[in-house]
Design a protein around this motif. Structure first.
Motif, PDB file in Angstrom:
ATOM      1  N   LEU A  48       0.867  -1.227   0.055  1.00 11.63           N
ATOM      2  CA  LEU A  48      -0.069  -0.124  -0.098  1.00 11.63           C
ATOM      3  C   LEU A  48       0.910   1.363  -0.035  1.00 11.63           C
ATOM      4  N   VAL A  49       1.884   1.085   0.617  1.00  9.74           N
ATOM      5  CA  VAL A  49       2.747   2.537   0.735  1.00  9.74           C
ATOM      6  C   VAL A  49       3.433   2.633  -0.581  1.00  9.74           C
ATOM      7  N   LEU A  50       3.902   1.451  -1.148  1.00 10.15           N
ATOM      8  CA  LEU A  50       4.584   1.532  -2.486  1.00 10.15           C
ATOM      9  C   LEU A  50       3.567   2.054  -3.560  1.00 10.15           C
ATOM     10  N   ILE A  51       2.285   1.833  -3.476  1.00  9.13           N
ATOM     11  CA  ILE A  51       1.248   2.039  -4.524  1.00  9.13           C
ATOM     12  C   ILE A  51       0.770   3.723  -4.132  1.00  9.13           C
ATOM     13  N   LEU A  52       0.773   3.930  -3.003  1.00  6.19           N
ATOM     14  CA  LEU A  52       0.644   5.663  -2.594  1.00  6.19           C
ATOM     15  C   LEU A  52       1.694   6.281  -3.077  1.00  6.19           C
ATOM     16  N   SER A  70      11.028   7.965 -18.745  1.00  8.81           N
ATOM     17  CA  SER A  70      11.684   7.593 -17.269  1.00  8.81           C
ATOM     18  C   SER A  70      10.812   8.082 -16.187  1.00  8.81           C
ATOM     19  N   PHE A  71      10.252   9.059 -16.183  1.00  9.57           N
ATOM     20  CA  PHE A  71       9.263   9.493 -15.005  1.00  9.57           C
ATOM     21  C   PHE A  71       8.080   8.207 -14.976  1.00  9.57           C
ATOM     22  N   TRP A  72       7.552   8.038 -15.955  1.00 10.70           N
ATOM     23  CA  TRP A  72       6.535   7.081 -16.095  1.00 10.70           C
ATOM     24  C   TRP A  72       6.612   5.589 -15.947  1.00 10.70           C
ATOM     25  N   ILE A  73       8.110   5.314 -16.370  1.00  6.37           N
ATOM     26  CA  ILE A  73       8.557   3.672 -16.082  1.00  6.37           C
ATOM     27  C   ILE A  73       8.613   3.873 -14.686  1.00  6.37           C
ATOM     28  N   THR A  74       9.311   4.919 -13.983  1.00  4.36           N
ATOM     29  CA  THR A  74       9.565   4.711 -12.395  1.00  4.36           C
ATOM     30  C   THR A  74       8.030   4.645 -11.650  1.00  4.36           C
ATOM     31  N   VAL A  75       7.210   5.408 -12.181  1.00  2.00           N
ATOM     32  CA  VAL A  75       5.676   5.306 -11.336  1.00  2.00           C
ATOM     33  C   VAL A  75       5.134   4.005 -11.541  1.00  2.00           C
ATOM     34  N   ALA A  76       5.114   3.469 -12.959  1.00  2.80           N
ATOM     35  CA  ALA A  76       4.697   2.219 -12.976  1.00  2.80           C
ATOM     36  C   ALA A  76       5.681   1.008 -12.346  1.00  2.80           C
ATOM     37  N   CYS A  77       7.024   1.047 -12.325  1.00  2.00           N
ATOM     38  CA  CYS A  77       7.590   0.163 -11.459  1.00  2.00           C
ATOM     39  C   CYS A  77       7.382   0.215  -9.950  1.00  2.00           C
ATOM     40  N   TYR A  78       7.187   1.379  -9.233  1.00  5.10           N
ATOM     41  CA  TYR A  78       6.589   1.304  -7.958  1.00  5.10           C
ATOM     42  C   TYR A  78       5.357   0.785  -7.537  1.00  5.10           C
ATOM     43  N   GLY A  79       4.346   0.826  -8.808  1.00  6.38           N
ATOM     44  CA  GLY A  79       3.293   0.254  -8.523  1.00  6.38           C
ATOM     45  C   GLY A  79       3.200  -1.184  -8.896  1.00  6.38           C
ATOM     46  N   LEU A  81       5.927  -2.987  -8.363  1.00  2.54           N
ATOM     47  CA  LEU A  81       6.608  -3.477  -7.189  1.00  2.54           C
ATOM     48  C   LEU A  81       5.455  -3.792  -5.880  1.00  2.54           C
ATOM     49  N   GLY A  82       4.640  -2.843  -5.763  1.00  2.00           N
ATOM     50  CA  GLY A  82       3.559  -2.922  -4.691  1.00  2.00           C
ATOM     51  C   GLY A  82       2.697  -4.060  -5.068  1.00  2.00           C
ATOM     52  N   LEU A  83       2.258  -4.283  -6.211  1.00  2.00           N
ATOM     53  CA  LEU A  83       1.196  -5.408  -6.645  1.00  2.00           C
ATOM     54  C   LEU A  83       1.732  -6.788  -6.378  1.00  2.00           C
ATOM     55  N   PHE A  84       3.307  -6.806  -6.908  1.00  2.00           N
ATOM     56  CA  PHE A  84       4.108  -7.960  -6.772  1.00  2.00           C
ATOM     57  C   PHE A  84       4.030  -8.407  -5.420  1.00  2.00           C
ATOM     58  N   LEU A  85       4.603  -7.565  -4.525  1.00  2.00           N
ATOM     59  CA  LEU A  85       4.743  -7.899  -3.016  1.00  2.00           C
ATOM     60  C   LEU A  85       3.338  -8.092  -2.561  1.00  2.00           C
ATOM     61  N   PHE A  86       2.204  -7.570  -2.659  1.00  2.00           N
ATOM     62  CA  PHE A  86       1.031  -7.925  -2.186  1.00  2.00           C
ATOM     63  C   PHE A  86       0.407  -9.473  -2.756  1.00  2.00           C
ATOM     64  N   ALA A  87       0.674  -9.668  -4.090  1.00  2.00           N
ATOM     65  CA  ALA A  87       0.330 -10.971  -4.637  1.00  2.00           C
ATOM     66  C   ALA A  87       1.384 -12.142  -4.095  1.00  2.00           C
ATOM     67  N   PHE A  88       2.648 -11.893  -4.267  1.00  2.00           N
ATOM     68  CA  PHE A  88       3.641 -13.062  -4.096  1.00  2.00           C
ATOM     69  C   PHE A  88       4.337 -13.144  -2.663  1.00  2.00           C
ATOM     70  N   ARG A  89       4.748 -12.011  -1.910  1.00  2.00           N
ATOM     71  CA  ARG A  89       5.371 -12.083  -0.852  1.00  2.00           C
ATOM     72  C   ARG A  89       4.556 -12.100   0.419  1.00  2.00           C
ATOM     73  N   ARG A  90       4.305 -13.173   0.708  1.00  2.00           N
ATOM     74  CA  ARG A  90       3.259 -13.508   1.696  1.00  2.00           C
ATOM     75  C   ARG A  90       3.690 -14.144   2.987  1.00  2.00           C
ATOM     76  N   PRO A  91       3.458 -13.554   4.252  1.00  2.00           N
ATOM     77  CA  PRO A  91       3.916 -14.256   5.305  1.00  2.00           C
ATOM     78  C   PRO A  91       3.504 -15.643   5.715  1.00  2.00           C
ATOM     79  N   ILE A  92       4.410 -16.634   6.093  1.00  2.00           N
ATOM     80  CA  ILE A  92       4.103 -17.916   5.925  1.00  2.00           C
ATOM     81  C   ILE A  92       4.714 -18.413   7.278  1.00  2.00           C
ATOM     82  N   LEU A  93       3.821 -19.331   8.028  1.00  2.00           N
ATOM     83  CA  LEU A  93       4.278 -19.936   9.260  1.00  2.00           C
ATOM     84  C   LEU A  93       3.983 -21.529   9.148  1.00  2.00           C
TER      85      LEU A  93
END
Length: 171
Positions: A48-52, A70-79, A81-93
């Protein structure tokens, strides 16, 4: 089993399977892994922080750099990255018969019962206090979106089986 013993069993199984394959017999299947119960959560704060941040960056500098790709590439990469972390980097026990595992920054970390000092359970959190360096593994319903009810029941069983100190807090 010890690792040396597991390697020896695996080596013997492979040679036996080669021999059985030549004789036309069915292979021997052996899974040396223990059964592990997996609890998955969902991290949402960093994505959420990355997307905001991407949205704020796009709004703040839209008039200045709107022609720069490069401005739009940077904005897209942050967005993304946020979606990637939300979808794939899950806390697991993972809770097995003799070990507990969690995904840490450098990969999976496994704990034996002797490495755990205390397990603290409350209605919204589960804390595993380690003996070394007073490190804590904290799993919450709000931040990690973990199923704390099921997780607490399984941690109670684990603590009872291995004699780990268990503290239950009520709020």
């Amino acid at each position: 089993m010890s690792r040396k013993w597991e390697r020896m069993v695996e080596k013997n199984r492979k040679t036996a399977n080669k021999r059985r394959l030549k004789q036309g017999q069915e292979r021997i299947s052996y899974s040396g892994t223990e059964e592990v119960e997996v609890f998955r959560g969902r991290s949402w704060i960093l994505p959420l922080v990355l997307i905001l941040f991407a949205a704020a960056y796009a709004l703040a500098f839209y008039g200045y750099y709107d022609q720069d790709t490069s401005f739009w590439i940077t904005v897209a990469c942050y967005g993304l990255l946020g979606l990637f972390l939300f979808a794939f980097r899950r806390p697991i026990l993972r809770i097995g018969r003799n070990r507990i595992s969690s995904r840490r920054f450098a990969g999976d970390k496994w704990l034996e019962p002797g490495e755990i000092d205390e397990i603290i359970l409350s209605p919204r959190t589960a804390v595993i206090q380690l003996k070394e360096k007073r490190v804590r593994w904290i799993f919450t319903r709000f931040l990690h979106r973990m199923p704390i009810g099921d997780l607490s029941a399984r941690l109670r069983e684990y603590a009872a089986r291995h004699g780990v100190k268990l503290t239950e807090q009520s709020k």
